[in-house]
Design an enzyme around this catalytic site. Structure first.
Site, mmCIF file in Angstrom:
data_model
loop_
_atom_site.group_PDB
_atom_site.id
_atom_site.type_symbol
_atom_site.label_atom_id
_atom_site.label_comp_id
_atom_site.label_asym_id
_atom_site.label_seq_id
_atom_site.Cartn_x
_atom_site.Cartn_y
_atom_site.Cartn_z
ATOM 1 N N CYS A 77 -0.732 3.817 -6.594
ATOM 2 C CA CYS A 77 -1.672 3.234 -5.633
ATOM 3 C C CYS A 77 -1.900 1.806 -6.108
ATOM 4 O O CYS A 77 -2.129 1.579 -7.305
ATOM 5 C CB CYS A 77 -2.985 4.013 -5.634
ATOM 6 S SG CYS A 77 -4.317 3.171 -4.739
ATOM 7 N N CYS A 110 0.869 -1.177 0.000
ATOM 8 C CA CYS A 110 0.000 0.000 0.000
ATOM 9 C C CYS A 110 0.906 1.227 0.000
ATOM 10 O O CYS A 110 1.675 1.423 0.952
ATOM 11 C CB CYS A 110 -0.872 -0.026 1.254
ATOM 12 S SG CYS A 110 -1.893 1.439 1.482
HETATM 13 N N1 DGL Z 1 -3.968 0.689 -2.082
HETATM 14 C C1 DGL Z 1 -3.571 1.832 -1.401
HETATM 15 C C2 DGL Z 1 -2.327 2.516 -1.946
HETATM 16 O O1 DGL Z 1 -1.536 1.875 -2.587
HETATM 17 C C3 DGL Z 1 -4.539 2.770 -0.751
HETATM 18 C C4 DGL Z 1 -5.922 2.927 -1.238
HETATM 19 C C5 DGL Z 1 -6.772 3.583 -0.170
HETATM 20 O O2 DGL Z 1 -7.053 2.900 0.820
HETATM 21 O O3 DGL Z 1 -7.109 4.766 -0.322
HETATM 22 O O4 DGL Z 1 -2.097 3.669 -1.720
#
Ligand code: DGL
Length: 258
Positions: free
Chosen positions: A182, A70
């Protein structure tokens, strides 16, 4: 021992997908903090709290390494996690550096797609300030894509109009690279390709992160000869529901076709 994977939701599966290709005989614990997704729209302190809770839980699942799959969590809390835990912690960051180096040579621009929190964070801004001497980097938050992914919404008729509306004010032919900053976004690579000029490269940090994981396990002689099992947890509860497990399995299928 297992490898822990963590994300605010299902986005980390786009990284796990690459890890499974490189390390197919490892056993994995995938933790989605679905109760608290989206992190990108929350305060830094809230995200810190959620990540610490989740990682404490994962740390008790017999893991030898943890991938923070993440970008948002990595930018907010990776350093503090590394101070607290002794197992290796591999984070993911928007792949801005290779993009800037390449585009400075080509004379085109870089568009970083990420969450609002990642784009606001010091980690990202310091990196851009340090490298982007010619001011060629733009950032755009796409929280809608996180929402779609969490609903397993991959219908072009629904998602494409959203993407189009978000990109409408950008002169897309001035970009050479779009960075998917993301982990939820690689699910939509096919749709982004439809909207971006053919000359634009779309990159993300997923492969590099999986390669880092492999390198660390090899260096510490911890590569496993297991069966490649994945256990899923949603905010601390083991996923046993067949329908949800099938939905996860379909995500790997989707990624293999993009
Ligand atoms: N998948 C996440 C990232 O790579 C975050 C998405 C979220 O929860 O807003 O930043």
């Amino acid at each position: 021992m297992k490898i822990g994977f963590f994300d605010s939701g299902i986005g980390g599966i786009t990284v796990l997908y690459h890890a499974l290709r490189l390390l197919p005989k490892e056993n994995y614990v995938y933790y989605a903090d679905t109760l608290h997704v989206p992190y990108g729209e929350k305060s830094k302190n809230d995200v810190k709290k959620y990540v610490f809770e989740a990682v404490e839980f994962i740390s008790q699942q017999n893991i030898k390494a943890l991938v923070i799959a993440c970008n948002t969590a990595t930018s907010v809390v990776a350093k503090e996690l590394r101070d607290k835990y002794s197992f290796p912690i591999i984070g993911i960051e928007p792949a801005v550096k290779p993009a800037i180096i390449k585009e400075q040579e080509r004379g085109t621009r870089v568009l970083v797609l990420a969450t609002n929190l990642t784009l606001k964070e010091d980690k990202f801004n310091k990196l851009v300030t340090r490298l982007d001497n010619e001011h060629i980097v733009d950032g755009l938050a796409l929280p809608g894509l996180v929402g779609f992914a969490e609903k397993f919404e991959f219908n072009e008729n629904v998602v494409l109009p959203y993407l189009k509306s978000q990109l409408t004010s950008y002169k897309l032919d001035q970009y050479g690279t779009v960075v998917l900053g993301c982990t939820h976004f690689p699910f939509y690579k096919d749709m982004l390709k439809k909207l971006l000029p053919k000359t634009v490269d779309i990159i993300d940090g997923g492969i590099g992160t999986a390669e880092n994981l492999k390198r660390i396990l090899e260096k510490t002689n911890q590569v496993n000869d297991g069966i490649g099992e994945i256990e899923y947890y949603i905010s601390g509860t083991k996923v046993k529901n067949e329908q949800t497990l099938n939905q996860y399995a379909k995500l790997f299928e989707r990624l293999s076709k993009l």
